[in-house]
Write an enzyme that holds these catalytic residues in place. Structure first.
Site: not given
Ligand code: G2I
Length: 335
Positions: A150, A191, A226, A256
Site C-alpha cells: 500500500e 501489494n 477487497h 473478499d
Molecule cells: O484491512 C484489511 C487488509 C488490507 N490489506 C492489508 C491487510 O494486512 C489488512 O488486513 C487486516 C487484518 O485482516 C485485520 O485483522 O489488517 C487489519 C489492520 O490493519 C487487521 O486488524 C487488526 C485490528 O485493527 C486490531 O485491532 C487487532 O488487534 O487486527 C489486529 C490483530 O487481530
C-alpha cells in the site's frame, strides 16, 4: 520452499493429469494455481474451533499470516524480534505443504510506534534491518513476500508514510534491493488495493513495477481485491494482463466481496457470480499464479469492524455453511 513455481510452467494438459482426479476441493480444482487463505494465529490455535483447521487443511493449499508477520508484532521494539506466532503459522503451513505468502515488510499500518519516533537519519537502517532480519529468519520457506504494501494513494501519488518522509521515493528500490539480498529465492511482490482495474493508482504501480523490473528487483504484483458485491471492475483481467506483459507474475492476494448485511437472495446470487468472475479473470491470465481469500469464515473477517453494517465477504458463513459462492468458485476453478 514450495515448488509450485516450477510446476506452473508445465503445459496445462500435463498439469490437468497431475491434479487431483476428483477436483472436489478448492485447492485441487485450482491446481496448478494455489488457492489460499489468510490465517490468523488466534483462529488457528483455537482448540474449540476444530472446523477452522479442518476446512483450512481440506480446502486450501496456501496461506498468508493475517497479522503475524507485520512489523508491530515481529519487531515491537527496535532490534527486538519476535517470530513466535508467525513461526507457528509457518510450521502449520509446512506440515500441510502449503504455498506461503509473507505479509508484509514495509507498510505504514500496524507499524511498531518506535519507527516513527527514532531520528530521521535512522529510518533507512531500521527499514533495512527489519527486512533483512525477517527474511533471513524465514529464508527458503516463503514463496513470496509483500515487500512494500500500500505505497500509493488512490490518485496515483506516493502515499505519505515514515519511509517516504525520511528516505524519499528511493525507499521502494532500497527495500527491494535489501529483500533480494536477504532471500534471493523468494519472489518479491508489491501489494495494494484499488489497483484491480485500470486507473490512476494501478498506472502508478505499473510504472514502479517497470522501473523495479528493469533492475531485476521485482517478481510479482498482488491485487488485494477487497471488493463490494456488484462492483468488481470489469477490466480486472485486462489489468492483470498488462502487469504480466510488463514481465511480472500476478496474484489475487486478499479476496473478499462484501455487502450490506443481512443479505437477500439477489445479493447472495450476485456475490456468487462475482467470485466466479474473479476466478475466471485470474485463470484467463497465464501468469496469475494463485488466489488468496482474506479469511475462511465470516465470523473472523475484518470487514464488520471496519465497515459497520457490512459483511458476508467470504466463502463460508459464520456457521461454517458453504455459500453459493463456494460452489461457483469451485466450478470456475475446475474450468
Ligand atoms: O484491512 C484489511 C487488509 C488490507 N490489506 C492489508 C491487510 O494486512 C489488512 O488486513 C487486516 C487484518 O485482516 C485485520 O485483522 O489488517 C487489519 C489492520 O490493519 C487487521 O486488524 C487488526 C485490528 O485493527 C486490531 O485491532 C487487532 O488487534 O487486527 C489486529 C490483530 O487481530
Amino acid at each position: 520452499m514450495h515448488c509450485f513455481g516450477a510446476l506452473f510452467v508445465s503445459s496445462s494438459l500435463a498439469l490437468a493429469a497431475t491434479a487431483s482426479p476428483a477436483k472436489s476441493t478448492l485447492k485441487a480444482a485450482a491446481s496448478p494455481r494455489y488457492f489460499a487463505a489468510a490465517i490468523g494465529y488466534g483462529h488457528l490455535t483455537n482448540k474449540t474451533d476444530h472446523l477452522f483447521r479442518e476446512i483450512a487443511v481440506a480446502e486450501y493449499g496456501g496461506l498468508t499470516p493475517e497479522n503475524e508477520m507485520k512489523w508491530e508484532i515481529t519487531e515491537p521494539e527496535q532490534g527486538v524480534f519476535n517470530f513466535t506466532q508467525a513461526e507457528i503459522i509457518v510450521s502449520f503451513a509446512e506440515a500441510h505443504d502449503y504455498v506461503i505468502r509473507g505479509h508484509t515488510l514495509v507498510w505504514y499500518s500496524q507499524l511498531a510506534p518506535w519507527v516513527t519516533e527514532i531520528p530521521e537519519s535512522e529510518v533507512l537502517s531500521a527499514m533495512q534491518n527489519h527486512i533483512t532480519t525477517a527474511m533471513t529468519h524465514f529464508k527458503g520457506r516463503i514463496y513470496a513476500w509483500d515487500v512494500v504494501n500500500e505505497g500509493f494513494n488512490d490518485d496515483g501519488t506516493f502515499r505519505d508514510n515514515v519511509f517516504l518522509e525520511n528516505i524519499g521515493e528511493d525507499y521502494f528500490e532500497i527495500a527491494y534491493q535489501t529483500a533480494r539480498k536477504a532471500d534471493p529465492r523468494a519472489k518479491l511482490y508489491y501489494n495494494d488495493y484499488n489497483t484491480e482495474g485500470v486507473n490512476n493508482k494501478s498506472d502508478s504501480v505499473l510504472s514502479l513495477v517497470k522501473s523495479l523490473k528493469s533492475k531485476g528487483l521485482i517478481d510479482g504484483v498482488g491485487f488485494q481485491s477487497h471488493f463490494i458485491v456488484g462492483s468488481v471492475p470489469n477490466d480486472l483481467q485486462a489489468n492483470l494482463q498488462r502487469f504480466v506483459d510488463a514481465g511480472v507474475e500476478v496474484a489475487i492476494t486478499e479476496l473478499d466481496i462484501r455487502a450490506n448485511t443481512p443479505v437477500n437472495a439477489s445479493v447472495i446470487a450476485q456475490h456468487a457470480k462475482d467470485f466466479a468472475f474473479v476466478v475466471n479473470a485470474c485463470q484467463a491470465v497465464k501468469k496469475c499464479v494463485g488466489i488468496t481469500t482474506w479469511g475462511i469464515t465470516d465470523s473472523y473477517s475484518w470487514i464488520p469492524s471496519t465497515f459497520p453494517g457490512q459483511g458476508y465477504g467470504l466463502l463460508w458463513d459464520d456457521s461454517y455453511e458453504k455459500k453459493p459462492a463456494y460452489y461457483t468458485t469451485l466450478t470456475a476453478l475446475r474450468t
